[in-house]
Design a protein around this motif. Structure first.
Motif, PDB file in Angstrom:
ATOM      1  N   SER A 162      -7.558   1.982   2.936  1.00 14.13           N
ATOM      2  CA  SER A 162      -7.419   2.504   1.570  1.00 14.13           C
ATOM      3  C   SER A 162      -7.899   1.468   0.570  1.00 14.13           C
ATOM      4  CB  SER A 162      -5.959   2.842   1.264  1.00 14.13           C
ATOM      5  OG  SER A 162      -5.552   3.976   1.982  1.00 14.13           O
TER       6      SER A 162
ATOM      7  N   CYS B 150      -6.788  -2.423   1.367  1.00 18.20           N
ATOM      8  CA  CYS B 150      -5.674  -2.459   2.316  1.00 18.20           C
ATOM      9  C   CYS B 150      -6.249  -2.762   3.695  1.00 18.20           C
ATOM     10  CB  CYS B 150      -4.926  -1.123   2.334  1.00 18.20           C
ATOM     11  SG  CYS B 150      -3.577  -1.150   3.524  1.00 18.20           S
TER      12      CYS B 150
ATOM     13  N   HIS C  21       0.216   4.005   1.293  1.00 22.32           N
ATOM     14  CA  HIS C  21       0.078   4.833   2.495  1.00 22.32           C
ATOM     15  C   HIS C  21       1.243   4.535   3.440  1.00 22.32           C
ATOM     16  CE1 HIS C  21      -1.904   5.612   6.586  1.00 22.32           C
ATOM     17  NE2 HIS C  21      -1.506   6.778   6.099  1.00 22.32           N
ATOM     18  N   LEU C  22       1.233   3.372   4.075  1.00 19.59           N
ATOM     19  CA  LEU C  22       2.325   3.031   4.992  1.00 19.59           C
ATOM     20  C   LEU C  22       2.917   1.657   4.709  1.00 19.59           C
ATOM     21  CD1 LEU C  22       0.990   4.474   8.380  1.00 19.59           C
ATOM     22  CD2 LEU C  22       2.727   5.440   6.862  1.00 19.59           C
TER      23      LEU C  22
ATOM     24  N   HIS D 129      -5.528   0.583   7.093  1.00 20.49           N
ATOM     25  CA  HIS D 129      -6.249   1.825   7.376  1.00 20.49           C
ATOM     26  C   HIS D 129      -7.377   2.069   6.382  1.00 20.49           C
ATOM     27  CE1 HIS D 129      -1.962   2.327   8.642  1.00 20.49           C
ATOM     28  NE2 HIS D 129      -2.595   2.440   9.786  1.00 20.49           N
TER      29      HIS D 129
ATOM     30  N   CYS E 222       0.851  -1.189   0.000  1.00 20.86           N
ATOM     31  CA  CYS E 222       0.000   0.000   0.000  1.00 20.86           C
ATOM     32  C   CYS E 222       0.887   1.240   0.000  1.00 20.86           C
ATOM     33  CB  CYS E 222      -0.897  -0.018   1.237  1.00 20.86           C
ATOM     34  SG  CYS E 222      -1.947   1.435   1.389  1.00 20.86           S
TER      35      CYS E 222
HETATM   36  S1  FES Z   1      -1.080   1.172   4.973  1.00 23.18           S
HETATM   37 FE1  FES Z   1      -2.707   0.959   3.604  1.00 23.18          FE
HETATM   38  S2  FES Z   1      -4.126   2.392   4.257  1.00 23.18           S
HETATM   39 FE2  FES Z   1      -2.484   2.641   5.609  1.00 23.18          FE
END
Ligand code: FES
Length: 132
Positions: A97, A92, A77-78, A95, A75
């Motif tokens: 996504s 994901c 994001h993180l 969080h 992902c």
């Molecule tokens: S790591 Fe995927 S939404 Fe945060």
């Protein structure tokens, strides 16, 4: 009497200097190319043409309407690993996504698309070879 500026010695020095510079530049390019090839990794995995979405360890293979795409399953994001889908959305687990089948983020917090990867398909072995 004035010496000629361009005698044989001057000519030979110039030729050797040019050859030396050319050799150094070529050698440098060879080393950089060799490093790139050495650092490039390939992963082989089975390729099921009947499945629209396949999750492999670090990759998501999308095979829809005769088009195949391979994305990193990380992902944007993180970095959690995406390993589920629902209604043509990649989910994901961390969080929330979501990404469409072109890798674009459709719901945050991720905003960047998934990393698309180069690949080749070996039809005979029914495998997909991903270049990382
Ligand atoms: S790591 Fe995927 S939404 Fe945060």
């Amino acid at each position: 009497m004035e010496k000629p500026k361009h005698n044989r010695r001057y000519f030979l020095k110039s030729v050797f200097a040019a050859l030396g510079i050319g050799f150094v530049v070529s050698w440098d390019k060879m080393i950089i190319t060799h490093k790139k090839i050495k650092e490039q990794k390939f992963f082989q995995m089975s390729f099921n043409t009947n499945r629209e979405i396949t999750f492999h360890n670090n990759f998501v293979v999308i095979n829809k309407e005769d088009k195949t795409k391979v994305f990193s399953s990380r992902c944007t994001h993180l970095g959690c690993k995406i390993d589920k889908s629902k209604n043509d959305q990649l989910l994901c687990p961390c969080h929330g996504s979501t990404f469409d089948l072109n890798g674009n983020a459709t719901k945050g917090p991720a905003v960047e698309p998934l990393k698309e990867l180069d690949f080749e398909i070996d039809e005979l072995k029914r495998q997909i070879i991903v270049k990382v």
